[in-house]
Design a protein around this motif. Structure first.
Motif, PDB file in Angstrom:
ATOM      1  N   ALA A  49       0.846  -1.194   0.000  1.00  0.00           N
ATOM      2  CA  ALA A  49       0.000   0.000   0.000  1.00  0.00           C
ATOM      3  C   ALA A  49       0.877   1.238   0.000  1.00  0.00           C
ATOM      4  O   ALA A  49       2.051   1.178   0.389  1.00  0.00           O
ATOM      5  CB  ALA A  49      -0.917   0.017   1.223  1.00  0.00           C
ATOM      6  N   THR A  58      -4.618   7.189  -1.781  1.00  0.00           N
ATOM      7  CA  THR A  58      -4.057   5.899  -1.388  1.00  0.00           C
ATOM      8  C   THR A  58      -4.128   4.912  -2.557  1.00  0.00           C
ATOM      9  O   THR A  58      -4.879   5.111  -3.519  1.00  0.00           O
ATOM     10  CB  THR A  58      -4.816   5.311  -0.187  1.00  0.00           C
ATOM     11  N   ASP A  59      -3.354   3.858  -2.424  1.00  0.00           N
ATOM     12  CA  ASP A  59      -3.312   2.833  -3.464  1.00  0.00           C
ATOM     13  C   ASP A  59      -2.967   1.514  -2.789  1.00  0.00           C
ATOM     14  O   ASP A  59      -2.118   1.491  -1.893  1.00  0.00           O
ATOM     15  CB  ASP A  59      -2.247   3.203  -4.509  1.00  0.00           C
ATOM     16  N   TYR A  60      -3.618   0.430  -3.233  1.00  0.00           N
ATOM     17  CA  TYR A  60      -3.422  -0.866  -2.610  1.00  0.00           C
ATOM     18  C   TYR A  60      -3.193  -1.952  -3.656  1.00  0.00           C
ATOM     19  O   TYR A  60      -3.779  -1.922  -4.750  1.00  0.00           O
ATOM     20  CB  TYR A  60      -4.656  -1.261  -1.787  1.00  0.00           C
ATOM     21  N   ASP A  61      -2.393  -2.915  -3.277  1.00  0.00           N
ATOM     22  CA  ASP A  61      -2.307  -4.108  -4.093  1.00  0.00           C
ATOM     23  C   ASP A  61      -3.653  -4.840  -4.010  1.00  0.00           C
ATOM     24  O   ASP A  61      -4.336  -4.807  -2.977  1.00  0.00           O
ATOM     25  CB  ASP A  61      -1.188  -5.014  -3.602  1.00  0.00           C
ATOM     26  N   LYS A  65      -6.639  -5.197  -0.910  1.00  0.00           N
ATOM     27  CA  LYS A  65      -7.681  -4.190  -1.065  1.00  0.00           C
ATOM     28  C   LYS A  65      -8.946  -4.626  -0.337  1.00  0.00           C
ATOM     29  O   LYS A  65      -9.392  -5.776  -0.466  1.00  0.00           O
ATOM     30  CB  LYS A  65      -7.955  -3.963  -2.550  1.00  0.00           C
ATOM     31  N   THR A  69      -5.810  -0.872   5.442  1.00  0.00           N
ATOM     32  CA  THR A  69      -5.984   0.570   5.299  1.00  0.00           C
ATOM     33  C   THR A  69      -4.702   1.272   5.707  1.00  0.00           C
ATOM     34  O   THR A  69      -4.205   1.068   6.817  1.00  0.00           O
ATOM     35  CB  THR A  69      -7.136   1.076   6.175  1.00  0.00           C
ATOM     36  N   LEU A  81      -0.582   1.018   9.115  1.00  0.00           N
ATOM     37  CA  LEU A  81      -1.201   0.038   8.238  1.00  0.00           C
ATOM     38  C   LEU A  81      -2.137  -0.804   9.108  1.00  0.00           C
ATOM     39  O   LEU A  81      -1.682  -1.626   9.906  1.00  0.00           O
ATOM     40  CB  LEU A  81      -0.169  -0.860   7.557  1.00  0.00           C
ATOM     41  N   ARG A 105       4.853   2.344  -7.157  1.00  0.00           N
ATOM     42  CA  ARG A 105       4.768   1.087  -6.422  1.00  0.00           C
ATOM     43  C   ARG A 105       6.113   0.370  -6.390  1.00  0.00           C
ATOM     44  O   ARG A 105       6.248  -0.649  -5.729  1.00  0.00           O
ATOM     45  CB  ARG A 105       3.743   0.157  -7.089  1.00  0.00           C
TER      46      ARG A 105
END
Length: 123
Positions: A49, A58-61, A65, A69, A81, A105
């Motif tokens: 993340a 924000t960005d998540y794998d 997801k 958070t 996290l 990333r």
């Protein structure tokens, strides 16, 4: 220079939760986008993340997801996290990292790293 120290790892049963913290030193913390990565022995470090310096984006794998958070408190120089509904495949050493140059990333772009904290999820 930024020094990062992770904490909050441990052993948890599948379905449980943990919150990792990453405390940063230095007065320039707000300049950095922050990321969380994880690594298991024999494998490359993988992205988990990230969030912008403001904490707005924000960005998540895909693998995390909806379960993890990422957030930050710039007043406390800390990034978090929050991990919920943990699975055995989440077992890894988790690292936080700081990036002042962009929004990526790729682990190689991050300039500063913590020492890591172990998360173990039992089935």
């Amino acid at each position: 220079q930024v020094q990062l120290v992770e904490s909050g790892g441990g052993l948890v049963q599948a379905g449980g939760s943990l919150r990792l913290s990453c405390a940063a030193s230095g007065r320039t913390f707000t300049r950095y986008a922050m990321g969380w990565f994880r690594q298991v022995p024999g494998k490359e470090r993988e992205f988990v993340a990230r969030l912008t310096s403001s904490g707005i984006t924000t960005d998540y794998d895909d693998s995390v997801k909806g379960r993890f958070t990422i957030s930050r408190d710039n007043a406390k120089n800390t990034v978090y996290l929050q991990m919920a509904n943990l699975k055995p495949e989440d077992t890894a050493v988790y690292y936080c990292a700081a990036d002042s140059t962009g929004w990526t990333r790729y682990a190689s772009a991050y300039e500063y790293w913590g020492q890591g904290t172990q998360v173990t999820v039992s089935s």
